[in-house]
Write a protein that holds these residues in place. Structure first.
Motif, PDB file in Angstrom:
ATOM      1  N   SER A  79     -35.740 -81.780  68.994  1.00  0.00           N
ATOM      2  CA  SER A  79     -35.317 -80.932  70.109  1.00  0.00           C
ATOM      3  C   SER A  79     -36.065 -79.606  70.128  1.00  0.00           C
ATOM      4  O   SER A  79     -36.144 -78.950  71.159  1.00  0.00           O
ATOM      5  N   GLU A 126     -33.817 -87.012  66.311  1.00  0.00           N
ATOM      6  CA  GLU A 126     -33.776 -86.418  67.648  1.00  0.00           C
ATOM      7  C   GLU A 126     -33.354 -84.950  67.608  1.00  0.00           C
ATOM      8  O   GLU A 126     -33.777 -84.160  68.447  1.00  0.00           O
ATOM      9  N   SER A 154     -26.503 -82.549  74.824  1.00  0.00           N
ATOM     10  CA  SER A 154     -26.704 -82.687  73.379  1.00  0.00           C
ATOM     11  C   SER A 154     -25.892 -81.629  72.644  1.00  0.00           C
ATOM     12  O   SER A 154     -25.525 -80.598  73.220  1.00  0.00           O
TER      13      SER A 154
END
Length: 125
Positions: free
Chosen positions: A96, A92, A66
């Motif tokens: 995290s 998202e 990511s």
């Protein structure tokens, strides 16, 4: 155009068309643009380039990496580096739980060049 022609921007994006469009736009605005299409290239640039002002990174990258996984060590190495996250899945990034994800601007794809420009100006001025 950037007020400081020395501003260096690293774009981390695995989608070739988006990488090209962002690079062309930012180059046209007077920034020096470096490109990485994966985490390995991004880390190589971060380790070898003495001067970077801003990193614009996609959240979802190849191999399960990511943008947060790149930004966190990058900021340990370069505390003054500014970060902008871009993603088709902006929630998202916040999910995290990363401290940088809570502070850095997030642009949801698709975004306009104007909205990108505004975020960059806020961070670099």
């Amino acid at each position: 155009m950037s007020s400081d022609l020395q501003d260096v921007v690293l774009i981390v994006e695995d989608e070739p068309l988006i990488l090209m469009l962002l690079s062309d736009y930012l180059s046209g605005e007077g920034y020096r643009v470096l490109q990485a299409d994966c985490a390995a290239q991004a880390f190589e640039i971060l380790a070898t380039r003495p001067h970077l002002d801003l990193m614009i990174t996609d959240f979802r990258l190849p191999d399960g990496v990511s943008g947060v996984m790149i930004a966190e060590p990058a900021l340990k190495l370069r505390p003054d580096l500014k970060v902008i996250f871009i993603s088709g899945y902006p929630a998202e990034i916040l999910e995290s739980g990363s401290a940088i994800a809570m502070k850095a601007p997030i642009l949801a794809k698709p975004f306009t060049f104007e909205s990108l420009h505004q975020q960059i100006e806020k961070l670099l001025i």
